[in-house]
Design a protein around this motif. Sequence first.
Motif, PDB file in Angstrom:
ATOM      1  N   VAL A   1       0.845  -1.186   0.000  1.00  0.00           N
ATOM      2  CA  VAL A   1       0.000   0.000   0.000  1.00  0.00           C
ATOM      3  C   VAL A   1       0.887   1.245   0.000  1.00  0.00           C
ATOM      4  O   VAL A   1       1.853   1.330   0.750  1.00  0.00           O
ATOM      5  N   SER A   2       0.544   2.197  -0.832  1.00  0.00           N
ATOM      6  CA  SER A   2       1.344   3.415  -0.903  1.00  0.00           C
ATOM      7  C   SER A   2       1.112   4.282   0.334  1.00  0.00           C
ATOM      8  O   SER A   2       0.032   4.268   0.928  1.00  0.00           O
ATOM      9  N   PRO A   3       2.112   5.041   0.730  1.00  0.00           N
ATOM     10  CA  PRO A   3       1.957   5.917   1.898  1.00  0.00           C
ATOM     11  C   PRO A   3       0.858   6.956   1.701  1.00  0.00           C
ATOM     12  O   PRO A   3       0.172   7.329   2.652  1.00  0.00           O
ATOM     13  N   LEU A   4       0.668   7.421   0.479  1.00  0.00           N
ATOM     14  CA  LEU A   4      -0.385   8.393   0.199  1.00  0.00           C
ATOM     15  C   LEU A   4      -1.759   7.797   0.488  1.00  0.00           C
ATOM     16  O   LEU A   4      -2.627   8.470   1.058  1.00  0.00           O
ATOM     17  N   LEU A   5      -1.954   6.554   0.127  1.00  0.00           N
ATOM     18  CA  LEU A   5      -3.231   5.886   0.400  1.00  0.00           C
ATOM     19  C   LEU A   5      -3.450   5.725   1.901  1.00  0.00           C
ATOM     20  O   LEU A   5      -4.567   5.917   2.397  1.00  0.00           O
ATOM     21  N   LEU A   6      -2.405   5.383   2.638  1.00  0.00           N
ATOM     22  CA  LEU A   6      -2.541   5.255   4.087  1.00  0.00           C
ATOM     23  C   LEU A   6      -2.877   6.583   4.749  1.00  0.00           C
ATOM     24  O   LEU A   6      -3.728   6.646   5.640  1.00  0.00           O
ATOM     25  N   VAL A   7      -2.243   7.674   4.309  1.00  0.00           N
ATOM     26  CA  VAL A   7      -2.514   8.995   4.879  1.00  0.00           C
ATOM     27  C   VAL A   7      -3.936   9.425   4.552  1.00  0.00           C
ATOM     28  O   VAL A   7      -4.649   9.953   5.414  1.00  0.00           O
ATOM     29  N   SER A   8      -4.377   9.195   3.322  1.00  0.00           N
ATOM     30  CA  SER A   8      -5.736   9.592   2.952  1.00  0.00           C
ATOM     31  C   SER A   8      -6.774   8.762   3.722  1.00  0.00           C
ATOM     32  O   SER A   8      -7.813   9.289   4.128  1.00  0.00           O
ATOM     33  N   ALA A   9      -6.507   7.487   3.951  1.00  0.00           N
ATOM     34  CA  ALA A   9      -7.427   6.667   4.749  1.00  0.00           C
ATOM     35  C   ALA A   9      -7.480   7.161   6.187  1.00  0.00           C
ATOM     36  O   ALA A   9      -8.553   7.180   6.807  1.00  0.00           O
ATOM     37  N   LEU A  10      -6.348   7.593   6.722  1.00  0.00           N
ATOM     38  CA  LEU A  10      -6.320   8.139   8.075  1.00  0.00           C
ATOM     39  C   LEU A  10      -7.120   9.440   8.156  1.00  0.00           C
ATOM     40  O   LEU A  10      -7.857   9.666   9.115  1.00  0.00           O
ATOM     41  N   ILE A  11      -7.014  10.288   7.148  1.00  0.00           N
ATOM     42  CA  ILE A  11      -7.773  11.541   7.120  1.00  0.00           C
ATOM     43  C   ILE A  11      -9.266  11.262   7.061  1.00  0.00           C
ATOM     44  O   ILE A  11     -10.061  11.897   7.759  1.00  0.00           O
ATOM     45  N   VAL A  12      -9.660  10.300   6.243  1.00  0.00           N
ATOM     46  CA  VAL A  12     -11.078   9.937   6.147  1.00  0.00           C
ATOM     47  C   VAL A  12     -11.577   9.385   7.478  1.00  0.00           C
ATOM     48  O   VAL A  12     -12.689   9.704   7.922  1.00  0.00           O
ATOM     49  N   LEU A  13     -10.770   8.584   8.150  1.00  0.00           N
ATOM     50  CA  LEU A  13     -11.154   8.034   9.447  1.00  0.00           C
ATOM     51  C   LEU A  13     -11.323   9.130  10.487  1.00  0.00           C
ATOM     52  O   LEU A  13     -12.306   9.137  11.244  1.00  0.00           O
ATOM     53  N   VAL A  14     -10.419  10.084  10.518  1.00  0.00           N
ATOM     54  CA  VAL A  14     -10.523  11.197  11.475  1.00  0.00           C
ATOM     55  C   VAL A  14     -11.754  12.043  11.174  1.00  0.00           C
ATOM     56  O   VAL A  14     -12.471  12.469  12.089  1.00  0.00           O
ATOM     57  N   ALA A  15     -12.028  12.287   9.893  1.00  0.00           N
ATOM     58  CA  ALA A  15     -13.212  13.065   9.527  1.00  0.00           C
ATOM     59  C   ALA A  15     -14.495  12.336   9.929  1.00  0.00           C
ATOM     60  O   ALA A  15     -15.445  12.956  10.427  1.00  0.00           O
ATOM     61  N   ALA A  16     -14.528  11.025   9.732  1.00  0.00           N
ATOM     62  CA  ALA A  16     -15.705  10.253  10.127  1.00  0.00           C
ATOM     63  C   ALA A  16     -15.900  10.278  11.638  1.00  0.00           C
ATOM     64  O   ALA A  16     -17.032  10.403  12.123  1.00  0.00           O
ATOM     65  N   LEU A  17     -14.823  10.174  12.379  1.00  0.00           N
ATOM     66  CA  LEU A  17     -14.930  10.247  13.834  1.00  0.00           C
ATOM     67  C   LEU A  17     -15.384  11.636  14.288  1.00  0.00           C
ATOM     68  O   LEU A  17     -16.162  11.750  15.241  1.00  0.00           O
ATOM     69  N   ALA A  18     -14.922  12.678  13.625  1.00  0.00           N
ATOM     70  CA  ALA A  18     -15.349  14.035  13.968  1.00  0.00           C
ATOM     71  C   ALA A  18     -16.840  14.217  13.700  1.00  0.00           C
ATOM     72  O   ALA A  18     -17.554  14.827  14.488  1.00  0.00           O
ATOM     73  N   LEU A  19     -17.321  13.696  12.584  1.00  0.00           N
ATOM     74  CA  LEU A  19     -18.748  13.780  12.283  1.00  0.00           C
ATOM     75  C   LEU A  19     -19.584  12.993  13.292  1.00  0.00           C
ATOM     76  O   LEU A  19     -20.647  13.436  13.719  1.00  0.00           O
ATOM     77  N   LEU A  20     -19.095  11.840  13.669  1.00  0.00           N
ATOM     78  CA  LEU A  20     -19.802  11.022  14.643  1.00  0.00           C
ATOM     79  C   LEU A  20     -19.843  11.711  16.006  1.00  0.00           C
ATOM     80  O   LEU A  20     -20.872  11.692  16.679  1.00  0.00           O
ATOM     81  N   ALA A  21     -18.745  12.311  16.400  1.00  0.00           N
ATOM     82  CA  ALA A  21     -18.704  13.021  17.686  1.00  0.00           C
ATOM     83  C   ALA A  21     -19.606  14.238  17.658  1.00  0.00           C
ATOM     84  O   ALA A  21     -20.215  14.579  18.675  1.00  0.00           O
ATOM     85  N   ASN A  22     -19.712  14.899  16.520  1.00  0.00           N
ATOM     86  CA  ASN A  22     -20.562  16.083  16.387  1.00  0.00           C
ATOM     87  C   ASN A  22     -22.045  15.712  16.462  1.00  0.00           C
ATOM     88  O   ASN A  22     -22.843  16.489  16.986  1.00  0.00           O
ATOM     89  N   GLN A  23     -22.426  14.561  15.962  1.00  0.00           N
ATOM     90  CA  GLN A  23     -23.825  14.149  15.985  1.00  0.00           C
ATOM     91  C   GLN A  23     -24.273  13.724  17.380  1.00  0.00           C
ATOM     92  O   GLN A  23     -25.439  13.831  17.698  1.00  0.00           O
ATOM     93  N   THR A  24     -23.385  13.224  18.187  1.00  0.00           N
ATOM     94  CA  THR A  24     -23.769  12.750  19.515  1.00  0.00           C
ATOM     95  C   THR A  24     -23.902  13.898  20.514  1.00  0.00           C
ATOM     96  O   THR A  24     -24.457  13.706  21.582  1.00  0.00           O
ATOM     97  N   ILE A  25     -23.386  15.070  20.205  1.00  0.00           N
ATOM     98  CA  ILE A  25     -23.465  16.205  21.136  1.00  0.00           C
ATOM     99  C   ILE A  25     -24.767  16.918  21.002  1.00  0.00           C
ATOM    100  O   ILE A  25     -25.521  17.015  20.213  1.00  0.00           O
TER     101      ILE A  25
END
Length: 64
Positions: free
Chosen positions: A40-64
Motif C-alpha cells: 500500500v502506498s503511503p499516500l493511500l494510508l494517509v488519505s485513509a487516516l484523514i477519512v477516518l478522522v473526519a468520520a470520527l469528527a462527524l460522529l462526535a458532532n452528531q452525539t453532542i
Amino acid sequence: MTYDRLVCANCASPVSEGRCRVCRASRERLQQEEGPFGGVSPLLLVSALIVLVAALALLANQTI
C-alpha cells in the motif's frame, strides 16, 4: 521500500529481475518484510487516516 526500483551492487541489474544470487536473496528478504501494508502506498494510508478522522469528527458532532 519496494525492490522494483533497487539496483543490485553485485550485477548492476534491477533486483526485481533476480539475475544473480544476491538479487534473488534480496528479493526474498524484501518480500518477507512487506507485512500487511507493504504493497500500500503511503499516500493511500494517509488519505485513509484523514477519512477516518473526519468520520470520527462527524460522529462526535452528531452525539453532542
